[in-house]
Motif scaffolding. Structure first.
Motif, PDB file in Angstrom:
ATOM      1  N   GLU A  49      31.263  25.822  40.151  1.00  0.00           N
ATOM      2  CA  GLU A  49      30.510  24.590  40.375  1.00  0.00           C
ATOM      3  C   GLU A  49      29.180  24.854  41.076  1.00  0.00           C
ATOM      4  O   GLU A  49      28.138  24.298  40.700  1.00  0.00           O
ATOM      5  CB  GLU A  49      31.364  23.611  41.195  1.00  0.00           C
ATOM      6  CG  GLU A  49      32.619  23.135  40.493  1.00  0.00           C
ATOM      7  CD  GLU A  49      32.330  22.313  39.257  1.00  0.00           C
ATOM      8  OE1 GLU A  49      31.325  21.575  39.248  1.00  0.00           O
ATOM      9  OE2 GLU A  49      33.094  22.420  38.288  1.00  0.00           O
TER      10      GLU A  49
ATOM     11  N   LYS B  77      29.433  20.505  45.577  1.00  0.00           N
ATOM     12  CA  LYS B  77      29.507  20.207  44.138  1.00  0.00           C
ATOM     13  C   LYS B  77      30.958  20.332  43.713  1.00  0.00           C
ATOM     14  O   LYS B  77      31.562  21.393  43.842  1.00  0.00           O
ATOM     15  CB  LYS B  77      28.641  21.196  43.359  1.00  0.00           C
ATOM     16  CG  LYS B  77      28.807  21.100  41.839  1.00  0.00           C
ATOM     17  CD  LYS B  77      28.270  19.777  41.297  1.00  0.00           C
ATOM     18  CE  LYS B  77      28.267  19.759  39.773  1.00  0.00           C
ATOM     19  NZ  LYS B  77      29.660  19.635  39.245  1.00  0.00           N
ATOM     20  N   LYS B  78      31.513  19.219  43.276  1.00  0.00           N
ATOM     21  CA  LYS B  78      32.902  19.218  42.818  1.00  0.00           C
ATOM     22  C   LYS B  78      32.963  18.914  41.329  1.00  0.00           C
ATOM     23  O   LYS B  78      32.047  18.303  40.768  1.00  0.00           O
ATOM     24  CB  LYS B  78      33.716  18.190  43.600  1.00  0.00           C
ATOM     25  CG  LYS B  78      33.848  18.536  45.080  1.00  0.00           C
ATOM     26  CD  LYS B  78      34.738  17.569  45.812  1.00  0.00           C
ATOM     27  CE  LYS B  78      34.902  17.974  47.276  1.00  0.00           C
ATOM     28  NZ  LYS B  78      35.773  17.043  48.013  1.00  0.00           N
ATOM     29  N   LYS B  79      34.025  19.348  40.714  1.00  0.00           N
ATOM     30  CA  LYS B  79      34.196  19.173  39.279  1.00  0.00           C
ATOM     31  C   LYS B  79      34.116  17.700  38.913  1.00  0.00           C
ATOM     32  O   LYS B  79      34.764  16.846  39.521  1.00  0.00           O
ATOM     33  CB  LYS B  79      35.543  19.752  38.843  1.00  0.00           C
ATOM     34  CG  LYS B  79      35.721  19.826  37.341  1.00  0.00           C
ATOM     35  CD  LYS B  79      37.002  20.550  36.987  1.00  0.00           C
ATOM     36  CE  LYS B  79      37.162  20.685  35.474  1.00  0.00           C
ATOM     37  NZ  LYS B  79      38.407  21.403  35.118  1.00  0.00           N
TER      38      LYS B  79
END
Length: 255
Positions: free
Chosen positions: A12, A103-105
Motif C-alpha cells: 500500500e 494508506k490502507k487497502k
C-alpha cells in the motif's frame, strides 16, 4: 527523460510513492520477491533512487541482498526504523523518510502530520509527495532525523501497545487513559534510548507525539501488528536488561 527510480515492494505504501514519483515524471521500475535484483541492477546501474518500501520484517533480508550498484541510492521508509537498521548493512548515507500518512487497502492515503525526510534524495521525495498534496519537509541534520525517527517509533509502539488494553482511537487513549499512555510511553522511550545509545529530550518527544495524536484523533490505536510490536519491545528490553514492568504486565494480560 528523468532518471529511473526503483521501488522495492508493491504494498500500500509503495503504491502512494509510485504514484507520486510517476507524477513527477520519473519512470518507475518495480522489484518484487521474485525479481533478480542483480540482473536489474546491471540494466539500471544509476537510478535516481532505490526506494525500499517493504515492511519492517522484510527490511533486513532485502538490504542483505541489495546490489552494490544500488547501495548509494537507497531510500528507507519503514516503521520502527533507527540508524542501526541501515548501518549494520554498511549503508552510511541513505535517504530516510519518517512517513506520517497512512494508506490502507481500499482507501486513499490520510495525512496525520507532515513527513520529515533527510538524505541525498530528500528533496526528490518532497517534490514527489507534493504532487499528491502530501506535506513533507527536509530536516536539517542527522540529529534532527534521529529525533523524528524516535518520535514516530514512540507514537506507533505506544498507541499499539496501550491499545491492546483499551482499544479505541488515539483520542480516547490520550484523553481517557492518559496515565496508562504515559507509563507505556516512558518504557518505550527507555527501549528507544538503549537502541540509539543516548538520551533525547523526553518532554519534547512526548509533545511531538501528542502533536501527531492531534493530527488524527480518530486514528485507531492498534491493528494486526500490535501483538508483534509488544513482543518485539519486550525482546529488545530483555536484550538491554530493562525492567519495563508495564509492558510485561500488558503482555501477561494478553496471554
Amino acid at each position: 527523460m528523468e532518471k529511473p527510480i526503483i521501488v522495492v515492494g508493491l504494498g500500500e505504501m509503495a503504491s502512494v510513492f509510485t504514484r507520486a514519483i510517476l507524477r513527477l515524471g520519473h519512470p518507475v521500475f518495480p522489484v518484487t520477491r521474485n525479481t533478480d535484483m542483480e540482473a536489474e541492477a546491471r540494466a539500471l546501474a544509476e537510478p535516481a533512487m532505490v526506494l525500499v518500501a517493504v515492511g519492517e520484517n522484510d527490511l533486513h533480508p532485502v538490504l542483505e541482498k541489495l546490489p552494490a550498484a544500488w547501495r548509494n541510492h537507497v531510500a528507507l521508509l519503514q516503521n520502527e526504523l533507527l540508524p542501526d537498521d541501515w548501518k549494520r548493512h554498511g549503508l552510511e548515507n541513505p535517504t530516510v523518510i519518517s512517513v506520517w500518512f497512512e494508506k490502507k487497502k481500499g482507501q486513499d492515503y490520510k495525512v496525520l502530520v507532515p513527513s520529515p525526510a533527510f538524505g541525498p534524495a530528500a528533496a526528490l521525495l518532497e517534490s514527489a509527495l507534493e504532487t499528491l498534496e502530501i506535506p513533507c519537509w527536509e530536516v536539517a541534520d542527522e540529529e534532527e532525523l534521529l529525533f523524528e525517527l524516535v518520535r514516530k517509533n514512540l507514537y506507533i509502539v505506544t498507541t499499539n501497545i496501550a491499545g491492546l488494553v483499551v482499544g479505541g482511537n488515539v483520542d480516547s487513549l490520550w484523553n481517557g487513559h492518559n496515565a496508562l499512555a504515559r507509563e507505556v510511553a516512558s518504557e518505550v522511550l527507555d527501549i528507544q534510548f538503549c537502541l540509539i545509545g543516548q538520551e533525547l529530550d523526553r518532554d519534547k518527544l512526548i509533545e511531538a507525539m501528542v502533536e501527531a495524536i492531534q493530527g488524527d484523533l480518530e486514528h485507531k490505536c492498534m491493528g494486526r501488528s500490535a501483538p508483534g510490536r509488544l513482543a518485539r519491545a519486550i525482546s529488545l528490553a530483555d536484550e538491554a536488561g530493562l525492567a519495563v514492568p508495564k509492558l510485561r504486565e500488558i503482555a501477561a494480560s494478553q496471554s
